[in-house]
Design a protein around this motif. Sequence first.
Motif, PDB file in Angstrom:
ATOM      1  N   SER A   1     -16.841  26.452  28.716  1.00  0.00           N
ATOM      2  CA  SER A   1     -16.432  25.337  27.869  1.00  0.00           C
ATOM      3  C   SER A   1     -15.061  24.853  28.312  1.00  0.00           C
ATOM      4  O   SER A   1     -14.293  25.591  28.938  1.00  0.00           O
ATOM      5  N   ILE A   2     -14.777  23.606  27.978  1.00  0.00           N
ATOM      6  CA  ILE A   2     -13.507  22.992  28.365  1.00  0.00           C
ATOM      7  C   ILE A   2     -13.022  22.131  27.212  1.00  0.00           C
ATOM      8  O   ILE A   2     -13.805  21.439  26.561  1.00  0.00           O
ATOM      9  N   ASN A   3     -11.738  22.190  26.938  1.00  0.00           N
ATOM     10  CA  ASN A   3     -11.207  21.443  25.797  1.00  0.00           C
ATOM     11  C   ASN A   3     -11.071  19.967  26.139  1.00  0.00           C
ATOM     12  O   ASN A   3     -11.352  19.528  27.253  1.00  0.00           O
ATOM     13  N   ARG A   4     -10.652  19.202  25.141  1.00  0.00           N
ATOM     14  CA  ARG A   4     -10.605  17.750  25.300  1.00  0.00           C
ATOM     15  C   ARG A   4      -9.647  17.319  26.404  1.00  0.00           C
ATOM     16  O   ARG A   4      -9.930  16.374  27.134  1.00  0.00           O
ATOM     17  N   ASN A   5      -8.541  18.001  26.521  1.00  0.00           N
ATOM     18  CA  ASN A   5      -7.554  17.631  27.528  1.00  0.00           C
ATOM     19  C   ASN A   5      -7.884  18.155  28.916  1.00  0.00           C
ATOM     20  O   ASN A   5      -7.268  17.748  29.898  1.00  0.00           O
ATOM     21  N   GLY A   6      -8.834  19.065  28.973  1.00  0.00           N
ATOM     22  CA  GLY A   6      -9.211  19.633  30.263  1.00  0.00           C
ATOM     23  C   GLY A   6      -8.279  20.712  30.751  1.00  0.00           C
ATOM     24  O   GLY A   6      -8.389  21.150  31.899  1.00  0.00           O
ATOM     25  N   ASP A   7      -7.363  21.173  29.910  1.00  0.00           N
ATOM     26  CA  ASP A   7      -6.391  22.163  30.373  1.00  0.00           C
ATOM     27  C   ASP A   7      -6.670  23.564  29.854  1.00  0.00           C
ATOM     28  O   ASP A   7      -5.907  24.493  30.157  1.00  0.00           O
TER      29      ASP A   7
ATOM     30  N   ALA B   1     -12.880  24.683  22.163  1.00  0.00           N
ATOM     31  CA  ALA B   1     -13.551  25.318  23.296  1.00  0.00           C
ATOM     32  C   ALA B   1     -13.728  26.811  23.038  1.00  0.00           C
ATOM     33  O   ALA B   1     -14.744  27.402  23.403  1.00  0.00           O
ATOM     34  N   ARG B   2     -12.749  27.413  22.413  1.00  0.00           N
ATOM     35  CA  ARG B   2     -12.840  28.842  22.115  1.00  0.00           C
ATOM     36  C   ARG B   2     -13.936  29.109  21.083  1.00  0.00           C
ATOM     37  O   ARG B   2     -14.641  30.106  21.160  1.00  0.00           O
ATOM     38  N   TYR B   3     -14.069  28.198  20.137  1.00  0.00           N
ATOM     39  CA  TYR B   3     -15.101  28.383  19.110  1.00  0.00           C
ATOM     40  C   TYR B   3     -16.481  28.463  19.765  1.00  0.00           C
ATOM     41  O   TYR B   3     -17.285  29.327  19.428  1.00  0.00           O
ATOM     42  N   TYR B   4     -16.746  27.559  20.691  1.00  0.00           N
ATOM     43  CA  TYR B   4     -18.064  27.553  21.313  1.00  0.00           C
ATOM     44  C   TYR B   4     -18.247  28.733  22.254  1.00  0.00           C
ATOM     45  O   TYR B   4     -19.370  29.176  22.490  1.00  0.00           O
TER      46      TYR B   4
END
Length: 127
Positions: free
Chosen positions: A50-56, A103-106
């Motif tokens: 998974s990747i967060n919205r900012n991609g970081d 991202a961590r949740y998923y």
Amino acid sequence: QVQLVESGGGLVQPGGSLRLSCVGSGVTFSNYVMGWFRQAPGKAREFVSSINRNGDFTYYGDSVKGRFTISRAYSKNTLDLQMNSLTPEDTAVYSCAAGSRTARYYYTSNGDGMDYWGKGTLVTVSS
């Protein structure tokens, strides 16, 4: 209407590489956390990355860590998964998904709660 469409699957030999892509329509990827999941025949769904919205911030399942890389291209509204050093155990249908949580949740929920799913692309690793 939201659609996520995966591509790039196919047959590859052990040790080979593939790059999967997910293209979205009716949804702006930058507003969502994105993820890749896979399901092998007869097995439960498995978190891949998974990747967060900012991609970081990225998360990877233990079985793919160090071999797979997730990335997102905001201008193209795409999500990619570079897969290297593939093994027969990587054989599965790979699906992308978009969600409103973290991202961590998923990573911990194995994809439960994702808002949108693609239909998947089959990856077969075999000699």
